[in-house]
Design an enzyme around this catalytic site. Structure first.
Site, PDB file in Angstrom:
ATOM      1  N   ARG A  52      45.643  41.177  51.951  1.00 56.95           N
ATOM      2  CA  ARG A  52      44.536  41.629  51.131  1.00 56.95           C
ATOM      3  C   ARG A  52      43.242  41.054  51.669  1.00 56.95           C
ATOM      4  O   ARG A  52      43.237  40.287  52.618  1.00 56.95           O
ATOM      5  CB  ARG A  52      44.723  41.245  49.664  1.00 56.95           C
ATOM      6  CG  ARG A  52      45.431  39.926  49.326  1.00 56.95           C
ATOM      7  CD  ARG A  52      44.679  38.657  49.481  1.00 56.95           C
ATOM      8  NE  ARG A  52      43.304  38.681  49.057  1.00 56.95           N
ATOM      9  CZ  ARG A  52      42.386  37.925  49.638  1.00 56.95           C
ATOM     10  NH1 ARG A  52      42.681  37.125  50.647  1.00 56.95           N
ATOM     11  NH2 ARG A  52      41.145  37.963  49.210  1.00 56.95           N
ATOM     12  N   GLY A  53      42.136  41.565  51.111  1.00 59.68           N
ATOM     13  CA  GLY A  53      40.835  41.188  51.668  1.00 59.68           C
ATOM     14  C   GLY A  53      40.369  42.298  52.586  1.00 59.68           C
ATOM     15  O   GLY A  53      41.123  42.742  53.473  1.00 59.68           O
ATOM     16  N   ARG A  95      44.886  51.618  48.533  1.00 56.34           N
ATOM     17  CA  ARG A  95      43.927  51.034  47.584  1.00 56.34           C
ATOM     18  C   ARG A  95      42.584  51.742  47.811  1.00 56.34           C
ATOM     19  O   ARG A  95      42.245  52.083  48.947  1.00 56.34           O
ATOM     20  CB  ARG A  95      43.757  49.517  47.793  1.00 56.34           C
ATOM     21  CG  ARG A  95      45.001  48.682  47.520  1.00 56.34           C
ATOM     22  CD  ARG A  95      44.736  47.189  47.687  1.00 56.34           C
ATOM     23  NE  ARG A  95      43.974  46.621  46.565  1.00 56.34           N
ATOM     24  CZ  ARG A  95      43.488  45.387  46.559  1.00 56.34           C
ATOM     25  NH1 ARG A  95      43.637  44.606  47.613  1.00 56.34           N
ATOM     26  NH2 ARG A  95      42.818  44.936  45.513  1.00 56.34           N
ATOM     27  N   GLN A 202      43.407  34.603  43.291  1.00 61.81           N
ATOM     28  CA  GLN A 202      43.177  34.430  44.735  1.00 61.81           C
ATOM     29  C   GLN A 202      42.409  33.132  45.016  1.00 61.81           C
ATOM     30  O   GLN A 202      42.584  32.496  46.048  1.00 61.81           O
ATOM     31  CB  GLN A 202      42.381  35.606  45.313  1.00 61.81           C
ATOM     32  CG  GLN A 202      43.146  36.915  45.407  1.00 61.81           C
ATOM     33  CD  GLN A 202      42.908  37.822  44.220  1.00 61.81           C
ATOM     34  OE1 GLN A 202      42.773  37.343  43.103  1.00 61.81           O
ATOM     35  NE2 GLN A 202      42.887  39.125  44.427  1.00 61.81           N
ATOM     36  N   ASP A 243      33.830  44.108  49.149  1.00 55.63           N
ATOM     37  CA  ASP A 243      34.799  45.157  49.479  1.00 55.63           C
ATOM     38  C   ASP A 243      34.111  46.454  49.851  1.00 55.63           C
ATOM     39  O   ASP A 243      34.682  47.269  50.580  1.00 55.63           O
ATOM     40  CB  ASP A 243      35.752  45.361  48.297  1.00 55.63           C
ATOM     41  CG  ASP A 243      36.639  44.136  48.123  1.00 55.63           C
ATOM     42  OD1 ASP A 243      36.200  43.180  47.452  1.00 55.63           O
ATOM     43  OD2 ASP A 243      37.735  44.109  48.711  1.00 55.63           O
ATOM     44  N   ASN A 253      32.844  43.788  44.611  1.00 54.61           N
ATOM     45  CA  ASN A 253      33.636  42.626  44.984  1.00 54.61           C
ATOM     46  C   ASN A 253      34.580  42.318  43.826  1.00 54.61           C
ATOM     47  O   ASN A 253      34.554  42.977  42.782  1.00 54.61           O
ATOM     48  CB  ASN A 253      32.744  41.431  45.326  1.00 54.61           C
ATOM     49  CG  ASN A 253      33.513  40.333  46.066  1.00 54.61           C
ATOM     50  OD1 ASN A 253      34.168  40.590  47.066  1.00 54.61           O
ATOM     51  ND2 ASN A 253      33.443  39.128  45.554  1.00 54.61           N
ATOM     52  N   LYS A 254      35.438  41.313  44.015  1.00 57.36           N
ATOM     53  CA  LYS A 254      36.441  40.997  43.011  1.00 57.36           C
ATOM     54  C   LYS A 254      35.853  40.902  41.607  1.00 57.36           C
ATOM     55  O   LYS A 254      34.761  40.349  41.429  1.00 57.36           O
ATOM     56  CB  LYS A 254      37.101  39.658  43.379  1.00 57.36           C
ATOM     57  CG  LYS A 254      38.237  39.215  42.494  1.00 57.36           C
ATOM     58  CD  LYS A 254      39.327  40.242  42.289  1.00 57.36           C
ATOM     59  CE  LYS A 254      39.803  40.836  43.562  1.00 57.36           C
ATOM     60  NZ  LYS A 254      40.667  42.016  43.445  1.00 57.36           N
TER      61      LYS A 254
HETATM   62  C1  LIG Z   1      36.390  39.314  52.815  1.00 54.05           C
HETATM   63  S1  LIG Z   1      36.870  40.544  51.756  1.00 54.05           S
HETATM   64  C2  LIG Z   1      37.536  39.625  50.483  1.00 54.05           C
HETATM   65  C3  LIG Z   1      37.418  40.349  49.201  1.00 54.05           C
HETATM   66  O1  LIG Z   1      38.619  41.089  48.941  1.00 54.05           O
HETATM   67  C4  LIG Z   1      39.147  40.607  47.732  1.00 54.05           C
HETATM   68  O2  LIG Z   1      39.812  41.559  46.998  1.00 54.05           O
HETATM   69  P1  LIG Z   1      41.441  41.612  47.058  1.00 54.05           P
HETATM   70  O3  LIG Z   1      41.933  40.204  47.025  1.00 54.05           O
HETATM   71  O4  LIG Z   1      41.813  42.435  45.829  1.00 54.05           O
HETATM   72  O5  LIG Z   1      41.771  42.338  48.341  1.00 54.05           O
HETATM   73  C5  LIG Z   1      37.937  40.084  47.001  1.00 54.05           C
HETATM   74  O6  LIG Z   1      37.161  41.121  46.465  1.00 54.05           O
HETATM   75  C6  LIG Z   1      37.259  39.372  48.107  1.00 54.05           C
HETATM   76  O7  LIG Z   1      35.933  39.018  47.918  1.00 54.05           O
END
Ligand SMILES: CSC[C@H]1O[C@H](OP(=O)(O)O)[C@H](O)[C@@H]1O
Length: 359
Positions: A52-53, A95, A202, A243, A253-254
């Site tokens: 993820r990320g 996603r 996370q 994101d 973002n998250k």
């Molecule tokens: C460097 S992008 C990281 C970004 O992605 C995360 O979302 P997820 O864990 O659901 O993939 C989160 O928004 C982070 O800031």
């Protein structure tokens, strides 16, 4: 001595027949490597956040489409490209919010379309090489984000971050944590404050894990404690990932990032988004155009509890992201420099810098 996790979050297995990832659903208790060989495994890994990320998802998608190309049985270019489009659509459905997934798939499809057509296996081999370049570029880009972000920080600062935008969100350095790694390599002492980041934690499971492994001073806090940490004067800057960044600077973002940005403005604390250009989406005029992923409510009510913590029948609201308006963002740190308001002018300047000299 500054240390970092000494493995890549996502890479190609030596035999070139699988994507090797860290299974992030097993962290922080276990560091488990997982090989993704089939398209189903790849899409499942992205959807379940084994990987993820945004940048890490992009690199995974690049390798995923290259491996998918190896499954194609076509007699001509049209047949090959038609089957490739179907496989691209399958991975794209993993996603909806992180634009890097779509950026990487588009990059790979465009690359394939530009090749002199040969047999599918040779096309797939060429695409794997292109995906290796996407991985290598992510390392260079995140390094540059680290350098550009470090220039905004001072030794000894308290830095709050939300979710995980570190090494585990990219290949090696991450985005929001890249300036922290760059500073640690130069002997800076930062005091990291990591929001646990409900519901998938996370921050607790990944960012705190990364920071401890790197020997960086780290405090884990519940998401509802960020205001007090700021009010006490513990925080001198906020660094978060992204994101998807719209043309006007609005940033997805998250979930919870918007709240942190509002708090930071209230306490006069600079709020920086750190992201590669592959996370900018010029096709999105503003945050209103960004699709926000809705995830299962059980991630709230059951995931971390011995028994469901909510009464049966109660509705569960679980948007995976929120949008922080550009007005709350002090600067957007990219590999081409820091964009500042008005973002409708400063973001195009980043793309112009890439055109002049790509990282
Ligand atoms: C460097 S992008 C990281 C970004 O992605 C995360 O979302 P997820 O864990 O659901 O993939 C989160 O928004 C982070 O800031």
């Amino acid at each position: 001595m500054h240390r970092r996790l000494d493995y890549r979050t996502v890479t190609l297995r030596e035999d070139g027949r699988a994507i090797r990832i860290i299974d992030q659903t097993r962290l922080p208790q276990q560091v488990v490597f997982c090989d993704l060989e089939t398209q189903e495994q790849i899409r499942h890994a992205i959807y379940t956040l084994q990987v993820r990320g945004a940048p890490a998802i992009g690199v995974t998608a690049a390798y995923g489409l290259a491996l998918a190309a190896g499954e194609i049985d076509a007699r001509d270019r049209d047949g090959f490209m038609g089957q490739l489009a179907d496989k691209k659509a399958y991975l794209a459905a993993a996603r909806p919010t992180a634009v890097n997934l779509f950026w990487a798939l588009d990059e790979m499809e465009t690359f394939a379309a530009g090749l002199r057509y040969r047999d599918p296996k040779q096309m797939a081999a060429d695409m794997l090489q292109r995906a290796r370049e996407v991985e290598a570029q992510d390392v260079r880009v995140c390094r540059r984000i680290g350098e550009n972000g470090l220039a905004l920080l001072q030794d000894g600062w308290g830095i709050l971050t939300h979710c995980n935008a570190g090494q585990l969100a990219a290949v090696l350095y991450g985005t929001a944590l890249a300036p922290v790694y760059a500073g640690a390599e130069r002997g800076y002492t930062f005091h990291m404050y990591c929001d646990e980041t409900r519901p998938l934690l996370q921050g607790a499971r990944l960012t705190a894990f990364e920071m401890r492994a790197a020997g960086i001073d780290t405090t884990l806090l519940c998401d509802n404690m960020a205001a007090t940490a700021m009010a006490r004067g513990d925080i001198q800057a906020v660094l978060v990932g992204a994101d998807r960044i719209a043309a006007n600077g609005d940033t997805a973002n998250k979930i919870g990032t918007l709240g942190v940005a509002i708090l930071a403005q209230h306490y006069g604390i600079p709020f920086y988004v750190c992201a590669p250009l592959s996370t900018f989406d010029p096709c999105c005029e503003s945050g209103a155009d960004i699709t926000i992923e809705q995830r299962p409510g059980t991630e709230i009510s059951e995931m971390w509890y011995k028994q469901p913590m909510a009464p049966a029948g109660v509705k569960l609201y679980n948007p995976a992201f929120d949008v922080t308006p550009a007005a709350l963002i002090t600067g957007i740190v990219s590999e081409y420099g820091v964009a500042r308001a008005p973002y409708t002018h400063s973001i195009p300047a980043l793309f112009a810098a890439r055109k002049r000299q790509p990282v």
